[in-house]
Design an enzyme around this catalytic site. Structure first.
Site: not given
Ligand code: NAP
Length: 473
Positions: A265, A288-289, A315-316, A326, A379, A383, A414
């Protein structure tokens, strides 16, 4: 985040109020609480039916029996001959599905082999079976329809019928979703019958509680595969964004199945990452990925500590929503780099060295990439890009005995979705066949299934795990 409406409708007071006012009551789903079992359908019956001339019946009988199910048939159904003959050869006993007035419970699973459908009139076998039996399917029941890969059919009638199954399954899923039941569809390559086992073990069990209305393509793949239970023991898995949310759940579920996990992470999340990984007995990497040397650091550190990578889960991900007129350029650049660019760069490096033979790559997409959302051009581009990327890279992974697939989550509870305004949040939850948001575990179960060498017949696919969210459905 708590779904207050769900909790309200499941309280005694809320239940009577919602009954009185005719409000929708999201069903309670049954989710997996333990690792993949050898006999997950032990003590359960499955109603097996087929269209005449179908060819997956023998493989279905073998897998369903190995899963512990007793097999039932509909005694007056047209496709019975093919089932009876295969069961006789395999020495598998068949029983009749009890009649509605018998007082006995109906089977909680229905599996229909429609691979024999070659003309529209052959589809009548589906109507006959489901018209007679779907009303008795229990709450949280499972339906699976198996057909041919539509796009691979050279015969026009066969292609038409294979495509027709997609619409049938999507509609049936919408009819039974309010009971928490799921209906899914496998498009099966000719000759890939032996690869069905893992997909059945996923789609017919609580591991796929939030997957419904979906089509999964199962191909011949790399040939021989292990069975799903135990197949991740000792595998080394890397998960990005593992500190919390979906990533933490993926790490936890991989550990449940016996894998060793390296969680990555952002350095700003080092504390949370450390907590998650020490709870799981895994190894954390604050990274940082998007760093230029991210792939190099992952390859080197995992090689030193564990010898190599069997599974990598990208997953990040982040959102930075704004209407494009904007949107500042750094919102565009950041989202594109984290959600997409970093995946390509890391994989490019790992494909040179770092991945073990037969490696599995799983990327997290989103239904936002399928349907699009105002304010999410950045976004959604990333995706949707992932969906194209896994299809494009699949042959390269296959050459090494591996596979790459994507999961497109719908609305999942989440921190990311907790930040949404109330109205879109409620819409995201309710406008789906299961009328509720999913949990991180729902995504984790699908990721872990794709990560198994037992899922070798699946490569280049994107599976929606969204409760059949109506967005882009
Ligand atoms: P989340 O709670 O925001 O967790 C994402 C994690 O990735 C966070 O710990 C974040 O850290 C980390 N991250 C962000 N940028 C990073 C970087 N540059 N290097 C390393 N780590 C990094 O999100 P989530 O809801 O679990 O989502 C996980 C994945 O599922 C994402 O790809 C998201 O787009 C996808 N997704 C989620 C949903 C949903 O409904 N939740 C729906 C569709 C898709 P920071 O706090 O520093 O950002």
């Amino acid at each position: 985040m708590t779904d207050r409406y769900f909790e309200f409708t499941h309280s005694p007071f809320g239940k009577s109020i919602s009954n009185l006012l005719g409000l929708p009551q999201p069903p309670k789903l049954e989710r997996a609480e333990s690792p993949w079992a050898v006999a997950p359908l032990d003590g359960q019956s499955v109603l097996l039916a087929a269209a005449p001339g179908s060819t997956a019946v023998a493989a279905l009988l073998k897998s369903l029996s190995a899963m512990g199910a007793s097999i039932r048939i509909a005694p007056d159904h047209g496709g019975l001959a093919v089932i009876k003959s295969a069961a006789q050869k395999a020495k598998i006993a068949l029983a009749s599905e009890p009649a509605a007035d018998s007082g006995e419970s109906a089977s909680p699973c229905i599996v229909f082999d429609a691979t024999g459908c070659e003309q529209p009139e052959d589809l009548r076998a589906l109507y006959d079976l489901f018209h007679a039996h779907i009303a008795r399917l229990s709450a949280r029941g499972r339906v699976l329809v198996i057909g041919r890969i539509a796009d691979a059919q050279t015969d026009v009638g066969a292609r038409t019928c294979a495509a027709a199954l997609r619409g049938f399954v999507k509609s049936l899923a919408k009819e039974v979703g309010k009971k928490g039941s799921t209906v899914n569809h496998i498009e099966l390559e000719s000759g890939a019958e032996a690869q069905l086992d893992a997909a059945l073990r996923f789609l017919l069990t609580p591991h796929a509680a939030y997957v419904t209305g979906q089509t999964l393509t199962v191909s011949v793949g790399t040939g021989k595969t292990p069975t799903l239970p135990g197949s991740l023991h000792g595998k080394v898995a890397v998960v990005t964004g593992a500190a919390r949310g979906i990533g933490a759940s993926i790490a936890e579920t991989l550990v449940r199945e016996g894998a060793q996990v390296v969680g990555i992470d952002h350095p700003s999340q080092e504390g949370a990452l450390g907590e998650t990984l020490s709870r799981l007995g895994g190894h954390g990497m604050a990274l940082d990925v998007t760093a230029a040397d991210a792939g190099e650091r992952i390859a080197t550190e995992v090689a030193e500590k564990f010898g190599g990578i069997d599974i990598i889960v990208h997953n990040a991900g982040v959102t930075r929503d704004k209407m494009i007129r904007n949107m500042p350029p750094h919102f565009w650049d950041l989202v594109l780099d984290i959600n997409l660019g970093s995946i390509l760069r890391i994989n490019e490096r790992l494909l040179k060295s770092g991945l073990n033979e037969g490696a599995r790559v799983v990327c997290i997409s989103s239904i936002g990439g399928i349907a699009g959302n105002p304010g999410q051009t950045n976004y959604a581009a990333t995706k949707a890009g992932i969906i194209g990327y896994v299809a494009g890279l699949a042959p390269t992974l296959a050459e090494q005995g591996g596979a790459i697939n994507a999961i497109a989550p719908g609305y999942i509870e989440t921190q990311m979705t907790a930040q949404m305004p109330v109205a879109p949040r409620e819409v995201g939850r309710r406008l789906s066949s299961l009328s509720q948001g999913g949990l991180p575990q729902d995504i984790a179960e699908a990721v872990v299934f794709f990560a198994s060498p037992a899922a070798a017949g699946i490569n280049g696919s994107t599976l929606r795990v969204c409760g059949q969210n109506f967005v882009g459905a």
